[in-house]
Design an enzyme around this catalytic site. Structure first.
Site, PDB file in Angstrom:
ATOM      1  N   VAL A  96       0.841  -1.205   0.000  1.00 49.32           N
ATOM      2  CA  VAL A  96       0.000   0.000   0.000  1.00 49.32           C
ATOM      3  C   VAL A  96       0.875   1.254   0.000  1.00 49.32           C
ATOM      4  CG1 VAL A  96      -1.904  -1.177   1.181  1.00 49.32           C
ATOM      5  CG2 VAL A  96      -0.148  -0.037   2.561  1.00 49.32           C
TER       6      VAL A  96
ATOM      7  N   CYS B 236     -19.056  15.485   5.397  1.00 45.50           N
ATOM      8  CA  CYS B 236     -20.197  15.068   6.226  1.00 45.50           C
ATOM      9  C   CYS B 236     -19.839  14.901   7.703  1.00 45.50           C
ATOM     10  CB  CYS B 236     -20.796  13.768   5.679  1.00 45.50           C
ATOM     11  SG  CYS B 236     -19.799  12.329   6.077  1.00 45.50           S
TER      12      CYS B 236
ATOM     13  N   ASN C  28      12.870 -14.524  -3.208  1.00 44.48           N
ATOM     14  CA  ASN C  28      12.616 -14.373  -1.770  1.00 44.48           C
ATOM     15  C   ASN C  28      13.762 -15.064  -1.034  1.00 44.48           C
ATOM     16  OD1 ASN C  28      11.511 -14.597   0.933  1.00 44.48           O
ATOM     17  ND2 ASN C  28       9.462 -14.397   0.059  1.00 44.48           N
TER      18      ASN C  28
ATOM     19  N   HIS D 141      -4.443  -4.368  -2.295  1.00 38.83           N
ATOM     20  CA  HIS D 141      -4.828  -4.098  -0.902  1.00 38.83           C
ATOM     21  C   HIS D 141      -5.043  -2.613  -0.611  1.00 38.83           C
ATOM     22  CE1 HIS D 141      -3.075  -8.267   0.438  1.00 38.83           C
ATOM     23  NE2 HIS D 141      -4.201  -8.364  -0.247  1.00 38.83           N
TER      24      HIS D 141
HETATM   25  P1  OAD Z   1       4.942 -10.656   4.775  1.00 38.07           P
HETATM   26  O1  OAD Z   1       5.528  -9.847   5.873  1.00 38.07           O
HETATM   27  O2  OAD Z   1       3.953 -11.689   5.129  1.00 38.07           O
HETATM   28  O3  OAD Z   1       6.092 -11.392   3.950  1.00 38.07           O
HETATM   29  C1  OAD Z   1       7.224 -10.696   3.489  1.00 38.07           C
HETATM   30  C2  OAD Z   1       8.080 -11.647   2.694  1.00 38.07           C
HETATM   31  O4  OAD Z   1       9.193 -10.902   2.179  1.00 38.07           O
HETATM   32  C3  OAD Z   1       8.654 -12.817   3.476  1.00 38.07           C
HETATM   33  O5  OAD Z   1       8.407 -14.036   2.791  1.00 38.07           O
HETATM   34  C4  OAD Z   1      10.155 -12.520   3.537  1.00 38.07           C
HETATM   35  O6  OAD Z   1      10.947 -13.706   3.482  1.00 38.07           O
HETATM   36  C5  OAD Z   1      10.344 -11.710   2.266  1.00 38.07           C
HETATM   37  N1  OAD Z   1      11.511 -10.798   2.280  1.00 38.07           N
HETATM   38  C6  OAD Z   1      12.150 -10.257   3.336  1.00 38.07           C
HETATM   39  N2  OAD Z   1      13.145  -9.458   2.919  1.00 38.07           N
HETATM   40  C7  OAD Z   1      13.149  -9.502   1.573  1.00 38.07           C
HETATM   41  C8  OAD Z   1      13.940  -8.899   0.565  1.00 38.07           C
HETATM   42  N3  OAD Z   1      14.927  -8.060   0.844  1.00 38.07           N
HETATM   43  N4  OAD Z   1      13.642  -9.183  -0.735  1.00 38.07           N
HETATM   44  C9  OAD Z   1      12.628 -10.039  -1.045  1.00 38.07           C
HETATM   45  N5  OAD Z   1      11.864 -10.628  -0.130  1.00 38.07           N
HETATM   46  C10 OAD Z   1      12.100 -10.373   1.158  1.00 38.07           C
HETATM   47  O7  OAD Z   1       4.345  -9.619   3.710  1.00 38.07           O
HETATM   48  P2  OAD Z   1       3.273  -9.884   2.552  1.00 38.07           P
HETATM   49  O8  OAD Z   1       3.436 -11.221   1.954  1.00 38.07           O
HETATM   50  O9  OAD Z   1       3.330  -8.698   1.662  1.00 38.07           O
HETATM   51  O10 OAD Z   1      -2.280  -7.284   3.986  1.00 38.07           O
HETATM   52  O11 OAD Z   1       1.930  -9.842   3.378  1.00 38.07           O
HETATM   53  C11 OAD Z   1       0.724 -10.022   2.692  1.00 38.07           C
HETATM   54  C12 OAD Z   1      -0.341  -9.171   3.314  1.00 38.07           C
HETATM   55  O12 OAD Z   1      -0.421  -9.464   4.710  1.00 38.07           O
HETATM   56  C13 OAD Z   1      -0.061  -7.670   3.284  1.00 38.07           C
HETATM   57  O13 OAD Z   1      -0.430  -7.059   2.063  1.00 38.07           O
HETATM   58  C14 OAD Z   1      -0.901  -7.173   4.407  1.00 38.07           C
HETATM   59  C15 OAD Z   1      -0.581  -8.226   5.442  1.00 38.07           C
HETATM   60  O14 OAD Z   1      -1.556  -8.383   6.407  1.00 38.07           O
HETATM   61  C16 OAD Z   1      -3.149  -6.342   4.315  1.00 38.07           C
HETATM   62  O15 OAD Z   1      -2.849  -5.366   4.949  1.00 38.07           O
HETATM   63  C17 OAD Z   1      -4.518  -6.645   3.803  1.00 38.07           C
END
Ligand code: OAD
Length: 225
Positions: free
Chosen positions: A85, A135, A198, A101
């Site tokens: 976001v 509002c 990742n 999101h």
């Molecule tokens: P997460 O915090 O769940 O996962 C982040 C991922 O990034 C992990 O698998 C890490 O291993 C990886 N990571 C860490 N450092 C990295 C790097 N330098 N390069 C590449 N990867 C790296 O975050 P999201 O998967 O984005 O939703 O989470 C999904 C959703 O859960 C978010 O959009 C949010 C959250 O609740 C809402 O807010 C609706």
């Protein structure tokens, strides 16, 4: 097709959600990112979003965001779907993008449903919760919380693209939040290739044709096309 998550912005100094220093380290998502949490204590939830807004406003896109922005110029049939976001993809120049999101710099009135774009305000304690200038209703961040539906047009765009995609690069997501996590499975089951970038393994790793076990910035800076 590219699917990104919080890991791509980690190299820009923005914490992920579930990492050891992640946003959910001290407070679980149900206390911060649900409708119930918001209505029981909107000030607390807004404090969390204020804090995130401050960090994000000080961050800049990194080489990985820029490389993805280049891809859409090179490949005529391209879509970036992000769960982030933070606007960093847009700042890097991405335009063929679905922000699945929502966006942290958009606010929405909980009464009249008006949406306010490019709202970069950091609210002071006595301004919480912020109110709609039309509002007087309470404003909320226009992001998707647990238990809420995604914007149907955004979801449709992402899903229909996944059904046609011959390649998806999945970058920096834990791959456990649905429906976003469905996208690589859809590509795979329609004969497409799944590449995952990742440093950790995730449920996506099991279906990946190629796993690049590195940070996004490092991996994507080396990508040539
Ligand atoms: P997460 O915090 O769940 O996962 C982040 C991922 O990034 C992990 O698998 C890490 O291993 C990886 N990571 C860490 N450092 C990295 C790097 N330098 N390069 C590449 N990867 C790296 O975050 P999201 O998967 O984005 O939703 O989470 C999904 C959703 O859960 C978010 O959009 C949010 C959250 O609740 C809402 O807010 C609706």
């Amino acid at each position: 097709m590219v699917l990104t998550g919080a890991g791509i912005s980690k190299d820009s100094g923005i914490p992920t959600f579930r990492g050891k220093d992640g946003w959910y380290k001290n407070t679980p998502p149900e206390k911060l990112a649900t409708n119930e949490a918001f209505y029981s204590n909107p000030d607390l939830v807004w404090e969390w979003y204020n804090m995130r807004r401050k960090i994000i406003l000080n961050a800049s896109p990194n080489a990985a965001h820029y490389k993805i922005a280049e891809m859409e110029k090179k490949f005529p049939c391209f879509l970036l779907v992000t769960q982030n976001v933070d606007s960093l993809h847009k700042k890097a120049g991405s335009r063929k993008i679905v922000e699945l999101h929502g966006n942290i710099f958009r606010t929405k009135c909980t009464e009249c449903q008006r949406v306010f774009n490019e709202d970069y305000r950091i609210f002071k304690e006595d301004e919480l919760p912020p109110r709609c200038s039309y509002c007087g209703g309470i404003l909320r961040p226009d992001v998707v919380w647990y238990g809420e539906s995604l914007n149907p047009e955004d979801l449709d765009k992402a899903l229909s693209f996944a059904y046609r995609a011959d390649l998806i690069i999945v970058i920096g997501t834990s791959g456990i939040v649905y429906p976003a996590a469905m996208l690589p499975h859809i590509v795979k089951s329609n004969g497409g290739i799944v590449v995952e970038i990742n440093p950790e393994n995730t449920p996506i790793t099991e279906i990946a044709d190629l796993k690049i076990k590195e940070g996004a910035k490092n991996a994507l800076s080396q990508l040539k096309f």
